[in-house]
Design a protein around this motif. Structure first.
Motif, PDB file in Angstrom:
ATOM      1  N   PRO A 106      46.377 -18.738   2.905  1.00  0.00           N
ATOM      2  CA  PRO A 106      47.481 -19.697   2.828  1.00  0.00           C
ATOM      3  C   PRO A 106      48.451 -19.411   1.667  1.00  0.00           C
ATOM      4  N   VAL A 107      48.055 -18.618   0.695  1.00  0.00           N
ATOM      5  CA  VAL A 107      48.924 -18.290  -0.430  1.00  0.00           C
ATOM      6  C   VAL A 107      49.695 -16.996  -0.148  1.00  0.00           C
ATOM      7  N   CYS A 108      48.979 -15.940   0.237  1.00  0.00           N
ATOM      8  CA  CYS A 108      49.618 -14.651   0.494  1.00  0.00           C
ATOM      9  C   CYS A 108      50.372 -14.625   1.825  1.00  0.00           C
ATOM     10  N   ALA A 127      42.576 -17.474  -3.130  1.00  0.00           N
ATOM     11  CA  ALA A 127      42.615 -18.678  -2.286  1.00  0.00           C
ATOM     12  C   ALA A 127      41.598 -18.548  -1.152  1.00  0.00           C
ATOM     13  N   GLU A 128      41.147 -19.675  -0.636  1.00  0.00           N
ATOM     14  CA  GLU A 128      40.174 -19.660   0.450  1.00  0.00           C
ATOM     15  C   GLU A 128      40.820 -19.175   1.751  1.00  0.00           C
ATOM     16  N   VAL A 129      40.215 -18.155   2.362  1.00  0.00           N
ATOM     17  CA  VAL A 129      40.702 -17.636   3.638  1.00  0.00           C
ATOM     18  C   VAL A 129      40.435 -18.668   4.720  1.00  0.00           C
ATOM     19  N   ARG A 130      41.417 -18.898   5.546  1.00  0.00           N
ATOM     20  CA  ARG A 130      41.316 -19.895   6.617  1.00  0.00           C
ATOM     21  C   ARG A 130      41.226 -19.229   7.975  1.00  0.00           C
ATOM     22  N   VAL A 131      40.761 -20.008   8.960  1.00  0.00           N
ATOM     23  CA  VAL A 131      40.663 -19.514  10.332  1.00  0.00           C
ATOM     24  C   VAL A 131      40.994 -20.651  11.285  1.00  0.00           C
ATOM     25  N   VAL A 132      41.633 -20.307  12.381  1.00  0.00           N
ATOM     26  CA  VAL A 132      41.922 -21.254  13.449  1.00  0.00           C
ATOM     27  C   VAL A 132      41.862 -20.477  14.767  1.00  0.00           C
ATOM     28  N   GLU A 133      41.489 -21.161  15.838  1.00  0.00           N
ATOM     29  CA  GLU A 133      41.496 -20.512  17.147  1.00  0.00           C
ATOM     30  C   GLU A 133      42.911 -20.562  17.715  1.00  0.00           C
ATOM     31  N   ALA A 163      36.617 -16.010   6.752  1.00  0.00           N
ATOM     32  CA  ALA A 163      36.880 -17.455   6.659  1.00  0.00           C
ATOM     33  C   ALA A 163      35.982 -18.095   5.611  1.00  0.00           C
ATOM     34  N   GLY A 164      36.601 -18.912   4.755  1.00  0.00           N
ATOM     35  CA  GLY A 164      35.863 -19.627   3.721  1.00  0.00           C
ATOM     36  C   GLY A 164      35.613 -18.827   2.459  1.00  0.00           C
ATOM     37  N   PRO A 194      51.789 -17.571   3.725  1.00  0.00           N
ATOM     38  CA  PRO A 194      52.127 -18.959   4.069  1.00  0.00           C
ATOM     39  C   PRO A 194      52.908 -19.042   5.378  1.00  0.00           C
ATOM     40  N   SER A 195      52.744 -20.130   6.092  1.00  0.00           N
ATOM     41  CA  SER A 195      53.420 -20.359   7.359  1.00  0.00           C
ATOM     42  C   SER A 195      54.925 -20.298   7.174  1.00  0.00           C
ATOM     43  N   GLY A 196      55.559 -19.512   8.030  1.00  0.00           N
ATOM     44  CA  GLY A 196      57.014 -19.443   8.005  1.00  0.00           C
ATOM     45  C   GLY A 196      57.591 -18.643   6.858  1.00  0.00           C
ATOM     46  N   SER A 197      56.749 -17.935   6.108  1.00  0.00           N
ATOM     47  CA  SER A 197      57.263 -17.197   4.954  1.00  0.00           C
ATOM     48  C   SER A 197      58.044 -15.965   5.360  1.00  0.00           C
ATOM     49  N   GLY A 198      57.630 -15.384   6.514  1.00  0.00           N
ATOM     50  CA  GLY A 198      58.299 -14.175   6.959  1.00  0.00           C
ATOM     51  C   GLY A 198      57.964 -12.976   6.098  1.00  0.00           C
TER      52      GLY A 198
END
Length: 88
Positions: A79-81, A63-69, A54-55, A83-87
């Motif tokens: 978020p680039v490689c 791109a910056e790696v993200r994290v969520v619980e 993360a970060g 992306p949400s809903g990209s499948g």
């Protein structure tokens, strides 16, 4: 078609894991030697794309790696490689 692509990738990665005696989730072209970067230094070992990063910049696109619980677990993603809903 999407499930088949995931399955084909999994079969390939699992076969490599059996062959090598370990599970690596980083393709050979993204390993430190191939990319000219230092190896991961972490008590959990092995190379990873986003896990526990993360970060930090994604090793593929920067791109910056993200994290969520999610369900009391940490979910890491690019978020680039990834992306949400990209499948994909």
């Amino acid at each position: 078609a999407r499930w088949r692509a995931v399955w084909d990738d999994l079969v390939s990665l699992m076969a490599a894991g059996v062959r090598d005696g370990r599970i690596d989730t980083v393709r050979p072209e993204h390993m430190p030697e191939a990319m000219g970067r230092p190896p991961r230094v972490d008590g959990h070992g092995g190379e990873v794309y986003v896990y526990r990063r993360a970060g930090l910049p994604c090793l593929v696109c920067g791109a910056e790696v993200r994290v969520v619980e999610l369900a009391a677990r940490n979910l890491f993603w690019c978020p680039v490689c990834q992306p949400s809903g990209s499948g994909g």
